[in-house]
Write an enzyme that holds these catalytic residues in place. Structure first.
Site, PDB file in Angstrom:
ATOM      1  CB  ALA A  95      37.206  33.957  41.467  1.00  0.00           C
ATOM      2  CE  LYS A  96      38.724  41.408  38.991  1.00  0.00           C
ATOM      3  NZ  LYS A  96      37.507  40.927  38.622  1.00  0.00           N
TER       4      LYS A  96
END
Lengths: 273, 273
Positions: A95-96
């Site tokens: 998801a960074k």
């Protein structure tokens, strides 16, 4: 899942493969589109087919968010399916994320509290207080971006300071203090070749999550040569090369075959060490 | 919304206020929890009350994702409400996304294609190909993180290279080439004071999205002194200071009062220029 359990899984399966579930309605076999939840149906078939050959799964949130509420329902069902049917697999939400402290705490609650996922990819740009809220969950992991697999990784990550330390090296050195090898991993792209030696000088024991083998052109052998440790220390991800190995009715068998081939290469690398 | 329309709104309303919709079920008036969709009910009341005093709204995705599918439904309803009832307000999704090209393209499709939001916050660590997919949508904006408002901003953003250029300055200088002042803004925290002068030397014309006034301690006057341009060039965000101005039944009136006070300070700053 803790570090020792992950290492045991790698030894047992002779695999350090992570299958990336970057599921795109435009790329899955078109006959699945008649299904009520084609994303989940596709994922379930891929998971069932590849589970013997991998130790981890990495759904990429972008692909689920792109389909709005329906996509997020498919994401939740996929996570629930993995927890029920693959309890020994490590699950990474790609998801960074990364935001100021109180916001990162909300993301941590979502991914670790609500979804009970093992690990989350996090961006380092905003520094310690953007990462530390993710490190307060027992048995959960932060996978911090260090040196990514894309062309743009050269724009900022390789910038050297006055002392010659490059940004990705500073990220490794500084963030090493925030957690330890039991709750932090780093993203290092397979396309970065010999840079793995530089990285191992700074983080000799941490696991590295390695995207970029396959579609992006990285070499598994190079990664292992410069990045493997006594505990393996690697999770090598393949997404498109496995899940889209065939776009026909045989997509699941083709995914199994592609995963099995990678697993056999991995077994050879582990044996050669 | 394009740049000229945004500037017109600022002039008309004598305001460059952005209201941050960081809606947390733990902080909203507890009587709303009996409602079918308390997050949306809260947002709707805050929007109705504050719309005359602000030119932008910024829902922070973390707060919606934290409540799973229900949270994302509330997010979609909020965006739909803004588009229907506040078509002259600029809407920023604060999501701090950024990934390899094909993944960023998925995020772009979600926020600009599906939700039709004006702008998205994006993290720069992965470089050009992680940002450029967001710049292909006409009339849409990237708000790139440059110098954030949190303590951790000092960990990496201030690191100087051999020539003395700090990372946030390199991010500004390099990314300036990826788009222009019509489709890019930068996040600069209000807590950074005189740094706004350094920033204006690199991006004299770009709009800056400024969090950190209020709860985080930044000064509106300092921000305007060093950051304001002839076109204003600022969107100053306040979240907690407005939406949680009261946790009682009068939360909407209290939010309106807090927003109005900030708008009056802003009108004075605009008049003084």
């Amino acid at each position: 899942m803790n570090r020792q359990q992950l290492i045991e899984q790698i030894k047992t399966k002779k695999s350090f493969l992570c299958v990336g579930l970057d599921t795109d309605l435009k790329k899955i076999p078109q006959h699945l589109l008649d299904d009520e939840d084609p994303i989940f149906t596709f994922n379930k078939a891929v998971i069932d087919a590849t589970a013997p050959y991998c130790v981890a799964y990495k759904p990429n949130l972008a692909f689920y968010e792109a389909f709005g509420i329906k996509g997020m329902v498919a994401f939740e069902k996929t996570v629930d399916y993995l927890k029920a049917h693959c309890p020994d697999h490590f699950v990474i939400a790609d998801a960074k994320r990364g935001d100021i402290g109180n916001t990162s705490a909300m993301y941590a609650r979502t991914f670790f509290g609500e979804y009970d996922i093992d690990a989350l990819t996090v961006a380092p740009y905003m520094g310690e207080d953007s990462v530390s809220p993710f490190l307060t969950y027992d048995g959960k992991w932060v996978v911090l971006l260090a040196l990514t697999s894309n062309k743009g990784s050269h724009d900022f990550q390789l910038t050297a300071d006055a002392g010659g330390e490059r940004l990705f090296e500073k990220v490794l050195r500084v963030s090493r203090q925030w957690g330890d090898a039991d709750n932090m991993m780093y993203v290092v792209g397979a396309t970065q070749g010999k840079m793995f030696s530089d990285i191992r000088r700074i983080v000799p024991d941490h696991f590295l999550l390695v995207p970029g083998v396959g579609a992006q052109g990285g070499s598994l052998h190079e990664v292992c040569r410069y990045g493997m440790t006594d505990d393996c220390g690697l999770l090598v991800n393949s997404s498109r090369g496995i899940i889209y190995a065939s776009q026909g009715d045989d997509f699941a068998e083709a995914a199994a075959k592609a995963a099995h081939e990678l697993q056999q290469e991995m077994a050879a690398e582990l044996a050669a060490r």
